[in-house]
Structures are given as structure tokens and as C-alpha cells.
Write a protein that holds these residues in place. Structure first.
Motif, PDB file in Angstrom:
ATOM      1  N   ASN A  41      20.229  10.868  40.738  1.00  0.00           N
ATOM      2  CA  ASN A  41      20.314  10.742  42.197  1.00  0.00           C
ATOM      3  C   ASN A  41      20.636  12.081  42.848  1.00  0.00           C
ATOM      4  N   GLN A  42      21.336  12.944  42.104  1.00  0.00           N
ATOM      5  CA  GLN A  42      21.777  14.222  42.652  1.00  0.00           C
ATOM      6  C   GLN A  42      21.827  15.261  41.543  1.00  0.00           C
ATOM      7  N   ILE A  43      21.327  16.449  41.854  1.00  0.00           N
ATOM      8  CA  ILE A  43      21.437  17.593  40.956  1.00  0.00           C
ATOM      9  C   ILE A  43      22.015  18.730  41.783  1.00  0.00           C
ATOM     10  N   SER A  44      23.117  19.299  41.335  1.00  0.00           N
ATOM     11  CA  SER A  44      23.764  20.390  42.055  1.00  0.00           C
ATOM     12  C   SER A  44      24.077  21.519  41.082  1.00  0.00           C
ATOM     13  N   PHE A  45      24.267  22.720  41.629  1.00  0.00           N
ATOM     14  CA  PHE A  45      24.392  23.932  40.826  1.00  0.00           C
ATOM     15  C   PHE A  45      25.507  24.796  41.391  1.00  0.00           C
ATOM     16  N   LYS A  46      26.312  25.372  40.505  1.00  0.00           N
ATOM     17  CA  LYS A  46      27.395  26.246  40.955  1.00  0.00           C
ATOM     18  C   LYS A  46      27.598  27.372  39.939  1.00  0.00           C
ATOM     19  N   VAL A  47      27.910  28.556  40.455  1.00  0.00           N
ATOM     20  CA  VAL A  47      28.230  29.709  39.619  1.00  0.00           C
ATOM     21  C   VAL A  47      29.708  30.037  39.836  1.00  0.00           C
ATOM     22  N   GLY A  48      30.437  30.192  38.751  1.00  0.00           N
ATOM     23  CA  GLY A  48      31.855  30.502  38.836  1.00  0.00           C
ATOM     24  C   GLY A  48      32.105  31.981  39.041  1.00  0.00           C
ATOM     25  N   SER A  49      33.350  32.315  39.339  1.00  0.00           N
ATOM     26  CA  SER A  49      33.735  33.710  39.576  1.00  0.00           C
ATOM     27  C   SER A  49      33.542  34.569  38.325  1.00  0.00           C
ATOM     28  N   HIS A 119      40.419  28.765  35.115  1.00  0.00           N
ATOM     29  CA  HIS A 119      39.366  28.796  36.137  1.00  0.00           C
ATOM     30  C   HIS A 119      38.152  27.971  35.713  1.00  0.00           C
ATOM     31  N   CYS A 120      37.994  27.740  34.421  1.00  0.00           N
ATOM     32  CA  CYS A 120      36.885  26.918  33.925  1.00  0.00           C
ATOM     33  C   CYS A 120      37.053  25.470  34.369  1.00  0.00           C
ATOM     34  N   ILE A 121      38.296  25.004  34.366  1.00  0.00           N
ATOM     35  CA  ILE A 121      38.576  23.650  34.845  1.00  0.00           C
ATOM     36  C   ILE A 121      38.225  23.571  36.322  1.00  0.00           C
ATOM     37  N   GLN A 122      38.631  24.589  37.087  1.00  0.00           N
ATOM     38  CA  GLN A 122      38.319  24.602  38.519  1.00  0.00           C
ATOM     39  C   GLN A 122      36.812  24.563  38.753  1.00  0.00           C
ATOM     40  N   LEU A 123      36.055  25.319  37.964  1.00  0.00           N
ATOM     41  CA  LEU A 123      34.605  25.335  38.122  1.00  0.00           C
ATOM     42  C   LEU A 123      34.001  23.965  37.822  1.00  0.00           C
TER      43      LEU A 123
END
Length: 141
Positions: A41-49, A119-123
Motif C-alpha cells: 500500500n505504501q513504499i517510502s525511502f529515507k537516508v540516515g545521517s 542513530h540506527c534505531i532512530q532511522l
């Protein structure tokens, strides 16, 4: 088969010595929520710091219950274990309940990961929240 077991034992030992708890190690080695979902239903993408990248696939039913979620990840053991734990926390929850899951919830499931990997958990959580929020925006009635 012997080689695979030896490699896994070696990875398990290295991760343990680096400060990963047993649940975090199992999530990393098992990678049970890694991959894509056909007809998501949804595909989203994020890049971490740190440069780690996560793509989240969500399957949400008509009652807004998260039926399934999977990640595709380019990243470290911390990113992978955090993402896998995040999926276990959101599956079966409503979108609103899943949006309340936070970094502390994931950390408690993992038991321990090195401080420099928090920070991996936050991502993982931010990627999940982004996917859920984008799902809600796309399905407003």
C-alpha cells in the motif's frame, strides 16, 4: 553447511563483543523482515545521517491494521537489527498505534546495541513513521 555455521558463529561472536545483545544479533542474522512486498500500500525511502538507506514496504488493510512490513536496507548490523525489531513491534497494530512506537520501544526489544549505533534505531523508527504518515495522507477519505 559447516562453513555457513562457522561464519554465523564468527559473526555472532564479533557482534556480541561489539556490544550487541542476543536479540539484536538474532534480528541481524535472521533478517526475517528483509525484502519487498508485492502490492504494498505504501513504499517510502529515507537516508540516515550516516548514509545508511532504508526503504519500507507497508501492507495495511481496510481497517488500517498493519498486516506486513518489510525493509530493504543498505547499512550496518545496527540498522538491520533495528529495522527488523521495528517491524515486529508494528505488525498487527493500527496505523495510529504503530505511530506511537518510539526509539525506546525498539531499544528495549534489542536489549543492547553499541551507543554509536543508537542513530540506527532512530532511522528505522523515522522510516516506519514516514511510511505510515505517507500512507495516511494518501488514504484520507
Amino acid at each position: 553447511m559447516v562453513t555457513e555455521i562457522t561464519i554465523q558463529d564468527s559473526e555472532r561472536k564479533m557482534l556480541s563483543e561489539a556490544g550487541y545483545g542476543d536479540p539484536a544479533i538474532e534480528y541481524y542474522l535472521g533478517k526475517k523482515h528483509m525484502g519487498s512486498i508485492e502490492n504494498a500500500n505504501q513504499i517510502s525511502f529515507k537516508v540516515g545521517s550516516c548514509g545508511d538507506t532504508m526503504k519500507i514496504y507497508l501492507k495495511v488493510d481496510e481497517d488500517e491494521i498493519v498486516q506486513d512490513a518489510k525493509y530493504e536496507i543498505t547499512g550496518c548490523a545496527g540498522a538491520i537489527s533495528a529495522a527488523m525489531a521495528t517491524v515486529d513491534l508494528v505488525k498487527g497494530k493500527t496505523v495510529d498505534q504503530a505511530l506511537k512506537i518510539n526509539d525506546g520501544d525498539v531499544f528495549r526489544v534489542l536489549e543492547s546495541i553499541p551507543e554509536k549505533k543508537h542513530h540506527c534505531i532512530q532511522l528505522a523508527v523515522k522510516t516506519m513513521h514516514q511510511g505510515l504518515e505517507e500512507f495516511q495522507m494518501a488514504h484520507v477519505s
